[in-house]
Design an enzyme around this catalytic site. Structure first.
Site, PDB file in Angstrom:
ATOM      1  N   TYR A 148       0.872  -1.179   0.000  1.00 23.64           N
ATOM      2  CA  TYR A 148       0.000   0.000   0.000  1.00 23.64           C
ATOM      3  C   TYR A 148       0.905   1.223   0.000  1.00 23.64           C
ATOM      4  CZ  TYR A 148      -3.438   3.449   1.636  1.00 23.64           C
ATOM      5  OH  TYR A 148      -4.254   4.551   1.758  1.00 23.64           O
ATOM      6  N   ASP A 242       9.489   2.753  -0.622  1.00 23.52           N
ATOM      7  CA  ASP A 242       8.504   3.449   0.209  1.00 23.52           C
ATOM      8  C   ASP A 242       8.752   3.099   1.677  1.00 23.52           C
ATOM      9  OD1 ASP A 242       6.366   4.509   1.513  1.00 23.52           O
ATOM     10  OD2 ASP A 242       4.823   3.584   0.247  1.00 23.52           O
ATOM     11  N   LYS A 270       4.874   9.404   8.697  1.00 27.19           N
ATOM     12  CA  LYS A 270       4.700   8.844  10.042  1.00 27.19           C
ATOM     13  C   LYS A 270       5.740   9.342  11.062  1.00 27.19           C
ATOM     14  CE  LYS A 270       2.143   4.982   8.106  1.00 27.19           C
ATOM     15  NZ  LYS A 270       0.799   4.695   8.523  1.00 27.19           N
TER      16      LYS A 270
END
Ligand SMILES: Cc1ncc(COP(=O)(O)O)c(C=O)c1O
Length: 433
Positions: A148, A242, A270
Protein backbone atom coordinates in the site's frame (compact mmCIF):
# COMPACT_ATOMS: atom_id res chain seq x y z
CA UNK A 1 -7.78 -0.50 35.36
CA UNK A 2 -8.00 -3.03 32.54
CA UNK A 3 -10.55 -2.92 29.76
CA UNK A 4 -14.09 -3.47 30.93
CA UNK A 5 -17.08 -4.29 28.80
CA UNK A 6 -18.63 -0.83 29.12
CA UNK A 7 -18.35 1.04 25.81
CA UNK A 8 -21.49 3.15 26.17
CA UNK A 9 -19.88 6.45 25.24
CA UNK A 10 -18.02 4.92 22.27
CA UNK A 11 -21.35 3.47 21.09
CA UNK A 12 -23.02 6.89 21.39
CA UNK A 13 -20.20 8.69 19.63
CA UNK A 14 -20.09 6.11 16.85
CA UNK A 15 -23.83 6.50 16.25
CA UNK A 16 -23.38 10.29 16.03
CA UNK A 17 -20.32 9.86 13.82
CA UNK A 18 -22.13 7.58 11.38
CA UNK A 19 -24.73 10.29 10.80
CA UNK A 20 -22.17 12.83 9.59
CA UNK A 21 -19.00 10.93 8.62
CA UNK A 22 -19.05 8.10 6.03
CA UNK A 23 -18.78 4.85 7.97
CA UNK A 24 -18.22 6.92 11.10
CA UNK A 25 -14.47 7.23 10.50
CA UNK A 26 -12.08 9.44 8.55
CA UNK A 27 -9.88 6.54 7.43
CA UNK A 28 -11.44 3.12 6.73
CA UNK A 29 -8.94 1.04 8.63
CA UNK A 30 -10.03 2.67 11.91
CA UNK A 31 -13.47 1.13 11.67
CA UNK A 32 -13.97 -2.33 13.08
CA UNK A 33 -15.55 -3.46 9.79
CA UNK A 34 -13.34 -6.56 9.48
CA UNK A 35 -13.69 -7.65 13.10
CA UNK A 36 -17.19 -6.22 13.79
CA UNK A 37 -18.16 -4.14 16.81
CA UNK A 38 -17.85 -0.50 17.73
CA UNK A 39 -14.52 1.26 17.29
CA UNK A 40 -13.24 2.64 20.57
CA UNK A 41 -13.17 6.42 20.71
CA UNK A 42 -9.90 7.40 22.33
CA UNK A 43 -9.61 10.15 24.89
CA UNK A 44 -5.93 10.13 25.74
CA UNK A 45 -2.69 8.25 25.41
CA UNK A 46 0.49 8.12 27.45
CA UNK A 47 3.56 6.00 26.70
CA UNK A 48 2.37 2.63 25.40
CA UNK A 49 -1.16 2.97 26.80
CA UNK A 50 -4.41 4.55 25.61
CA UNK A 51 -7.68 5.22 27.39
CA UNK A 52 -11.04 5.26 25.64
CA UNK A 53 -13.90 7.65 26.40
CA UNK A 54 -15.46 5.06 28.74
CA UNK A 55 -12.30 4.95 30.84
CA UNK A 56 -11.05 1.56 29.58
CA UNK A 57 -7.27 1.28 29.43
CA UNK A 58 -5.37 -0.63 26.74
CA UNK A 59 -1.78 -1.50 25.85
CA UNK A 60 -1.67 0.03 22.37
CA UNK A 61 -0.16 -1.78 19.38
CA UNK A 62 -1.69 0.51 16.75
CA UNK A 63 0.32 3.53 17.89
CA UNK A 64 -1.34 5.82 15.35
CA UNK A 65 -0.34 3.25 12.68
CA UNK A 66 3.36 3.89 13.16
CA UNK A 67 4.40 7.46 13.94
CA UNK A 68 4.70 7.04 17.73
CA UNK A 69 8.07 5.31 17.95
CA UNK A 70 8.54 6.88 21.41
CA UNK A 71 4.98 6.32 22.59
CA UNK A 72 2.04 8.66 23.15
CA UNK A 73 2.52 12.17 24.53
CA UNK A 74 6.31 11.81 24.37
CA UNK A 75 7.61 14.73 26.47
CA UNK A 76 10.06 16.26 23.94
CA UNK A 77 7.41 16.10 21.17
CA UNK A 78 4.74 17.69 23.38
CA UNK A 79 7.06 20.47 24.54
CA UNK A 80 8.30 21.24 21.03
CA UNK A 81 4.74 21.56 19.75
CA UNK A 82 3.74 23.77 22.69
CA UNK A 83 6.61 26.17 22.21
CA UNK A 84 6.20 26.33 18.42
CA UNK A 85 2.41 26.84 18.71
CA UNK A 86 2.99 29.84 20.93
CA UNK A 87 5.00 31.36 18.06
CA UNK A 88 2.39 30.51 15.43
CA UNK A 89 1.19 27.39 13.67
CA UNK A 90 2.01 28.10 10.02
CA UNK A 91 3.53 30.92 8.00
CA UNK A 92 3.60 29.80 4.38
CA UNK A 93 7.25 30.83 4.42
CA UNK A 94 10.45 28.90 5.17
CA UNK A 95 11.53 28.14 8.76
CA UNK A 96 14.77 26.92 10.35
CA UNK A 97 13.11 23.72 11.61
CA UNK A 98 12.39 22.43 8.10
CA UNK A 99 16.07 22.79 7.20
CA UNK A 100 17.02 20.95 10.39
CA UNK A 101 14.59 18.09 9.74
CA UNK A 102 15.70 17.86 6.09
CA UNK A 103 19.29 17.59 7.34
CA UNK A 104 18.31 14.89 9.83
CA UNK A 105 16.77 12.78 7.03
CA UNK A 106 19.66 13.38 4.62
CA UNK A 107 22.20 12.48 7.33
CA UNK A 108 20.38 9.30 8.32
CA UNK A 109 19.50 7.86 4.91
CA UNK A 110 22.45 7.23 2.65
CA UNK A 111 20.58 7.39 -0.68
CA UNK A 112 18.90 10.71 0.09
CA UNK A 113 20.79 13.81 -1.05
CA UNK A 114 17.80 16.15 -0.94
CA UNK A 115 14.32 15.95 0.49
CA UNK A 116 10.95 17.67 0.01
CA UNK A 117 8.33 17.67 2.81
CA UNK A 118 4.63 17.22 2.07
CA UNK A 119 1.65 16.54 4.35
CA UNK A 120 1.00 12.79 4.01
CA UNK A 121 2.50 9.55 2.78
CA UNK A 122 -0.02 9.53 -0.05
CA UNK A 123 1.26 12.88 -1.24
CA UNK A 124 4.85 11.68 -0.96
CA UNK A 125 4.40 8.58 -3.15
CA UNK A 126 2.15 10.40 -5.64
CA UNK A 127 4.74 13.15 -6.03
CA UNK A 128 7.65 10.71 -6.26
CA UNK A 129 5.86 8.95 -9.13
CA UNK A 130 5.32 12.22 -10.95
CA UNK A 131 9.01 13.00 -10.61
CA UNK A 132 9.97 9.51 -11.81
CA UNK A 133 7.70 9.81 -14.85
CA UNK A 134 9.09 13.25 -15.65
CA UNK A 135 12.70 12.17 -15.24
CA UNK A 136 12.39 9.01 -17.36
CA UNK A 137 9.81 10.25 -19.86
CA UNK A 138 8.01 6.92 -19.35
CA UNK A 139 4.37 6.44 -18.25
CA UNK A 140 4.02 3.03 -16.54
CA UNK A 141 4.88 1.86 -13.03
CA UNK A 142 5.33 -1.48 -11.31
CA UNK A 143 3.95 -2.07 -7.83
CA UNK A 144 3.50 -5.25 -5.81
CA UNK A 145 0.25 -6.92 -4.74
CA UNK A 146 -0.48 -6.25 -1.09
CA UNK A 147 1.80 -3.23 -0.87
CA UNK A 148 0.00 0.00 0.00
CA UNK A 149 1.40 3.37 -0.97
CA UNK A 150 -1.52 5.66 -0.15
CA UNK A 151 -4.68 6.29 -2.12
CA UNK A 152 -3.62 8.14 -5.27
CA UNK A 153 -5.23 6.71 -8.42
CA UNK A 154 -2.14 5.04 -9.85
CA UNK A 155 -1.37 3.26 -6.60
CA UNK A 156 -4.74 1.83 -5.62
CA UNK A 157 -4.32 -1.29 -7.76
CA UNK A 158 -4.34 -4.44 -5.57
CA UNK A 159 -3.40 -2.28 -2.63
CA UNK A 160 -2.97 -3.51 0.93
CA UNK A 161 -4.05 -1.94 4.23
CA UNK A 162 -7.67 -0.76 4.56
CA UNK A 163 -8.56 -1.48 0.95
CA UNK A 164 -7.41 -5.09 1.35
CA UNK A 165 -9.22 -5.36 4.69
CA UNK A 166 -12.47 -4.17 3.09
CA UNK A 167 -12.02 -6.39 0.05
CA UNK A 168 -11.87 -3.53 -2.46
CA UNK A 169 -8.17 -3.48 -3.31
CA UNK A 170 -8.83 -1.60 -6.55
CA UNK A 171 -11.28 1.22 -6.01
CA UNK A 172 -14.17 2.27 -8.24
CA UNK A 173 -13.47 5.80 -9.40
CA UNK A 174 -9.93 5.07 -10.54
CA UNK A 175 -9.97 5.78 -14.30
CA UNK A 176 -9.07 2.82 -16.47
CA UNK A 177 -6.34 4.92 -18.01
CA UNK A 178 -4.67 5.36 -14.60
CA UNK A 179 -5.03 1.68 -13.69
CA UNK A 180 -3.69 0.64 -17.11
CA UNK A 181 -0.41 2.35 -16.34
CA UNK A 182 0.06 0.31 -13.14
CA UNK A 183 1.48 -3.19 -13.46
CA UNK A 184 0.94 -5.27 -10.34
CA UNK A 185 3.37 -8.11 -9.66
CA UNK A 186 3.59 -10.63 -6.81
CA UNK A 187 5.79 -9.63 -3.86
CA UNK A 188 8.93 -11.71 -3.35
CA UNK A 189 8.88 -13.01 -6.93
CA UNK A 190 12.23 -12.03 -8.40
CA UNK A 191 11.67 -13.93 -11.66
CA UNK A 192 8.45 -12.15 -12.56
CA UNK A 193 10.02 -8.79 -11.77
CA UNK A 194 13.07 -9.51 -13.91
CA UNK A 195 11.00 -11.00 -16.76
CA UNK A 196 8.54 -8.09 -16.81
CA UNK A 197 11.29 -5.49 -16.88
CA UNK A 198 13.13 -7.41 -19.60
CA UNK A 199 10.06 -7.15 -21.84
CA UNK A 200 9.19 -3.49 -21.39
CA UNK A 201 10.68 -0.11 -22.11
CA UNK A 202 7.85 2.04 -20.72
CA UNK A 203 8.40 1.58 -16.97
CA UNK A 204 9.19 4.81 -15.14
CA UNK A 205 9.57 3.25 -11.71
CA UNK A 206 9.28 0.19 -9.54
CA UNK A 207 7.78 1.16 -6.19
CA UNK A 208 8.05 -1.21 -3.24
CA UNK A 209 7.53 -1.50 0.50
CA UNK A 210 11.03 -2.75 1.42
CA UNK A 211 9.45 -4.71 4.29
CA UNK A 212 5.74 -4.96 3.67
CA UNK A 213 3.49 -3.82 6.50
CA UNK A 214 0.18 -3.45 4.74
CA UNK A 215 -0.68 -7.12 4.11
CA UNK A 216 0.66 -7.80 7.59
CA UNK A 217 4.43 -7.94 8.01
CA UNK A 218 6.22 -9.68 5.13
CA UNK A 219 9.98 -9.41 4.73
CA UNK A 220 11.67 -9.49 1.33
CA UNK A 221 13.81 -12.50 0.49
CA UNK A 222 17.34 -12.18 -0.87
CA UNK A 223 16.57 -12.97 -4.55
CA UNK A 224 13.83 -10.33 -4.49
CA UNK A 225 16.21 -7.78 -2.97
CA UNK A 226 18.80 -8.64 -5.63
CA UNK A 227 16.22 -8.17 -8.38
CA UNK A 228 15.12 -4.83 -6.92
CA UNK A 229 18.73 -3.74 -6.80
CA UNK A 230 19.69 -4.64 -10.40
CA UNK A 231 16.67 -5.07 -12.64
CA UNK A 232 15.19 -1.54 -12.62
CA UNK A 233 18.64 -0.02 -13.12
CA UNK A 234 19.44 -2.31 -16.07
CA UNK A 235 16.09 -1.39 -17.61
CA UNK A 236 16.43 2.39 -17.13
CA UNK A 237 13.55 2.49 -14.63
CA UNK A 238 13.89 4.12 -11.22
CA UNK A 239 13.58 2.31 -7.90
CA UNK A 240 11.33 4.01 -5.35
CA UNK A 241 11.54 2.53 -1.87
CA UNK A 242 8.50 3.45 0.21
CA UNK A 243 9.73 3.84 3.79
CA UNK A 244 6.57 5.53 5.08
CA UNK A 245 6.30 2.81 7.74
CA UNK A 246 9.84 1.44 7.88
CA UNK A 247 11.75 4.74 7.82
CA UNK A 248 13.27 5.36 11.29
CA UNK A 249 11.30 2.31 12.56
CA UNK A 250 13.48 -0.66 11.60
CA UNK A 251 16.73 1.35 11.55
CA UNK A 252 17.74 5.00 11.28
CA UNK A 253 18.76 4.42 7.70
CA UNK A 254 15.45 2.66 6.96
CA UNK A 255 14.88 -0.85 5.64
CA UNK A 256 17.08 0.08 2.68
CA UNK A 257 20.07 0.19 5.04
CA UNK A 258 19.25 -3.38 6.23
CA UNK A 259 19.23 -4.71 2.71
CA UNK A 260 21.91 -2.60 1.07
CA UNK A 261 19.45 -1.00 -1.36
CA UNK A 262 20.40 2.33 -2.92
CA UNK A 263 17.07 3.55 -4.34
CA UNK A 264 16.80 6.51 -6.69
CA UNK A 265 13.94 7.93 -4.62
CA UNK A 266 12.53 7.13 -1.18
CA UNK A 267 9.33 8.17 0.53
CA UNK A 268 8.74 8.81 4.22
CA UNK A 269 5.97 9.84 6.61
CA UNK A 270 4.70 8.84 10.04
CA UNK A 271 7.72 8.87 12.45
CA UNK A 272 9.33 11.95 10.85
CA UNK A 273 6.27 13.98 11.89
CA UNK A 274 5.98 12.73 15.48
CA UNK A 275 2.23 12.15 15.06
CA UNK A 276 1.51 15.33 13.12
CA UNK A 277 0.54 15.23 9.43
CA UNK A 278 3.72 14.81 7.37
CA UNK A 279 5.23 13.03 4.42
CA UNK A 280 8.49 13.40 2.52
CA UNK A 281 10.19 12.23 -0.60
CA UNK A 282 13.87 12.42 -1.36
CA UNK A 283 16.73 10.89 -3.23
CA UNK A 284 19.35 11.60 -5.85
CA UNK A 285 20.24 15.27 -6.21
CA UNK A 286 19.93 15.28 -10.01
CA UNK A 287 16.37 13.96 -9.70
CA UNK A 288 15.26 16.17 -6.81
CA UNK A 289 16.60 19.26 -8.59
CA UNK A 290 14.03 18.66 -11.31
CA UNK A 291 11.34 19.80 -8.83
CA UNK A 292 9.93 23.32 -9.00
CA UNK A 293 11.24 25.91 -8.41
CA UNK A 294 14.71 24.55 -9.32
CA UNK A 295 13.22 22.50 -12.15
CA UNK A 296 9.98 22.11 -14.10
CA UNK A 297 8.22 19.27 -12.21
CA UNK A 298 5.47 20.94 -10.23
CA UNK A 299 4.52 20.03 -6.67
CA UNK A 300 3.45 22.37 -3.87
CA UNK A 301 1.52 22.49 -0.58
CA UNK A 302 0.00 25.15 1.69
CA UNK A 303 1.01 23.23 4.82
CA UNK A 304 4.11 21.45 3.45
CA UNK A 305 6.91 21.62 6.00
CA UNK A 306 4.42 22.84 8.59
CA UNK A 307 6.44 24.15 11.56
CA UNK A 308 4.50 22.15 14.19
CA UNK A 309 5.16 18.93 12.26
CA UNK A 310 8.82 19.85 11.71
CA UNK A 311 9.61 20.48 15.39
CA UNK A 312 7.60 17.41 16.42
CA UNK A 313 9.53 15.32 13.89
CA UNK A 314 12.88 16.59 15.13
CA UNK A 315 11.93 15.81 18.74
CA UNK A 316 10.65 12.36 17.76
CA UNK A 317 13.85 11.49 15.91
CA UNK A 318 16.21 12.69 18.65
CA UNK A 319 16.24 9.43 20.73
CA UNK A 320 16.83 7.32 17.60
CA UNK A 321 20.47 8.44 17.50
CA UNK A 322 21.13 6.57 20.76
CA UNK A 323 23.41 3.64 19.98
CA UNK A 324 21.14 0.88 21.26
CA UNK A 325 17.73 2.38 20.36
CA UNK A 326 17.01 -0.07 17.53
CA UNK A 327 18.74 -3.00 19.22
CA UNK A 328 16.38 -2.70 22.18
CA UNK A 329 13.34 -2.31 19.94
CA UNK A 330 14.49 -5.32 17.92
CA UNK A 331 14.98 -7.49 21.01
CA UNK A 332 11.55 -6.48 22.39
CA UNK A 333 9.86 -7.36 19.09
CA UNK A 334 11.68 -10.66 18.74
CA UNK A 335 10.87 -11.64 22.33
CA UNK A 336 7.19 -10.85 21.83
CA UNK A 337 7.09 -12.75 18.52
CA UNK A 338 8.81 -15.80 20.01
CA UNK A 339 6.53 -15.91 23.05
CA UNK A 340 3.38 -15.45 20.96
CA UNK A 341 4.47 -18.40 18.83
CA UNK A 342 5.07 -20.48 21.95
CA UNK A 343 1.68 -19.81 23.55
CA UNK A 344 -0.15 -20.38 20.23
CA UNK A 345 1.66 -23.65 19.73
CA UNK A 346 0.98 -24.91 23.26
CA UNK A 347 -2.72 -24.11 22.76
CA UNK A 348 -2.63 -25.95 19.43
CA UNK A 349 -3.61 -22.89 17.37
CA UNK A 350 -1.71 -22.77 14.06
CA UNK A 351 -0.21 -19.33 13.48
CA UNK A 352 2.68 -17.80 11.59
CA UNK A 353 4.30 -14.84 13.31
CA UNK A 354 6.24 -12.55 10.97
CA UNK A 355 8.28 -9.73 12.47
CA UNK A 356 11.02 -7.22 12.00
CA UNK A 357 12.27 -4.51 14.33
CA UNK A 358 9.28 -2.66 15.78
CA UNK A 359 6.52 -4.46 13.85
CA UNK A 360 4.92 -7.90 13.80
CA UNK A 361 1.87 -9.80 12.56
CA UNK A 362 0.25 -12.95 13.88
CA UNK A 363 -1.24 -14.63 10.79
CA UNK A 364 -3.88 -17.28 11.49
CA UNK A 365 -2.40 -19.74 9.03
CA UNK A 366 0.12 -22.53 9.42
CA UNK A 367 1.94 -21.79 6.16
CA UNK A 368 4.77 -19.33 5.57
CA UNK A 369 3.57 -15.84 4.54
CA UNK A 370 5.77 -14.44 1.75
CA UNK A 371 3.23 -12.63 -0.42
CA UNK A 372 -0.40 -11.51 -0.69
CA UNK A 373 -1.74 -14.96 -1.65
CA UNK A 374 -0.15 -16.46 1.46
CA UNK A 375 -1.50 -13.63 3.63
CA UNK A 376 -4.98 -14.11 2.22
CA UNK A 377 -4.87 -17.77 3.24
CA UNK A 378 -5.09 -16.58 6.85
CA UNK A 379 -8.35 -17.17 8.66
CA UNK A 380 -9.79 -13.67 9.19
CA UNK A 381 -12.68 -15.00 11.33
CA UNK A 382 -10.19 -16.46 13.76
CA UNK A 383 -8.30 -13.17 13.79
CA UNK A 384 -11.55 -11.36 14.64
CA UNK A 385 -12.10 -13.70 17.60
CA UNK A 386 -8.54 -13.23 18.78
CA UNK A 387 -8.81 -9.46 18.36
CA UNK A 388 -11.92 -9.23 20.55
CA UNK A 389 -10.52 -11.50 23.20
CA UNK A 390 -7.38 -9.33 23.37
CA UNK A 391 -9.40 -6.12 23.39
CA UNK A 392 -11.51 -7.43 26.28
CA UNK A 393 -8.27 -8.10 28.17
CA UNK A 394 -6.98 -4.57 27.58
CA UNK A 395 -4.76 -5.13 24.53
CA UNK A 396 -5.55 -2.92 21.54
CA UNK A 397 -4.46 -4.62 18.29
CA UNK A 398 -5.01 -3.48 14.69
CA UNK A 399 -8.65 -4.26 13.79
CA UNK A 400 -7.53 -6.23 10.74
CA UNK A 401 -5.53 -9.39 10.03
CA UNK A 402 -3.65 -7.50 7.32
CA UNK A 403 -1.90 -4.86 9.43
CA UNK A 404 1.24 -4.71 11.54
CA UNK A 405 1.33 -4.42 15.32
CA UNK A 406 3.52 -1.41 16.03
CA UNK A 407 5.91 -1.50 18.97
CA UNK A 408 7.59 1.55 20.46
CA UNK A 409 10.40 2.40 22.83
CA UNK A 410 7.66 3.06 25.41
CA UNK A 411 6.47 -0.56 25.52
CA UNK A 412 7.73 -2.06 28.78
CA UNK A 413 8.58 -5.62 29.75
CA UNK A 414 5.35 -5.63 31.80
CA UNK A 415 3.37 -4.59 28.70
CA UNK A 416 4.85 -7.46 26.73
CA UNK A 417 4.25 -9.96 29.54
CA UNK A 418 0.66 -8.80 29.87
CA UNK A 419 0.22 -9.16 26.11
CA UNK A 420 1.58 -12.70 26.06
CA UNK A 421 -0.62 -13.70 29.03
CA UNK A 422 -3.68 -12.27 27.26
CA UNK A 423 -2.74 -14.04 24.02
CA UNK A 424 -2.31 -17.33 25.89
CA UNK A 425 -5.84 -16.97 27.29
CA UNK A 426 -7.18 -15.98 23.84
CA UNK A 427 -5.53 -18.95 22.10
CA UNK A 428 -6.79 -21.34 24.80
CA UNK A 429 -10.36 -20.01 24.40
CA UNK A 430 -10.03 -20.54 20.66
CA UNK A 431 -8.76 -24.08 20.91
CA UNK A 432 -11.56 -24.90 23.37
CA UNK A 433 -13.89 -24.09 20.44
C1 LIG B 1 4.00 2.16 3.09
C2 LIG B 1 2.99 3.27 3.06
N1 LIG B 1 3.06 4.21 2.10
C3 LIG B 1 2.19 5.23 2.04
C4 LIG B 1 1.18 5.35 2.97
C5 LIG B 1 0.22 6.49 2.89
O1 LIG B 1 0.48 7.38 3.94
P1 LIG B 1 -0.69 8.35 4.47
O2 LIG B 1 -1.70 7.50 5.16
O3 LIG B 1 0.05 9.29 5.39
O4 LIG B 1 -1.24 9.06 3.27
C6 LIG B 1 1.06 4.41 3.99
C7 LIG B 1 0.01 4.51 5.01
O5 LIG B 1 -0.13 3.72 5.91
C8 LIG B 1 1.99 3.34 4.04
O6 LIG B 1 1.92 2.39 4.99
Amino acid sequence: MVAGPDVTRSDELFARACAVIPGGVHSPVRAFAAVSGTPRFIERGFGSHIWDVDGNEYVDYVMSWGPLINGHAFGPVVRSIESQAAFGTSYGAPTASEVDLANAVVDAVDSVDMVRFVSSGTEATMSALRLARAATGRPAIIKFAGNYHGHSDALLARAGSGSLTLGVPTSPGVPESAAAMTIVLPYNDSHTLRDTLALRDDIAAVIVEPIAGNMGVVSPDQPFINALRDAPRENGALLIVDEVITGFRVARGGAQSFYGLQPDLSTFGKIIGGGLPVGAYGGRRDLMEQLAPSGPVYQAGTLSGNPLAMVAGLANLSPTVTADFYDRLGVATETLARELRAVASSAGVPVTVNFTTGMLTVFFTAGAVRNLDDAEAADTQRYARFFHSMLGQGIYLPPSQFEAWMLSAAHTTQDLERTVAAAQAAFQEMSAG
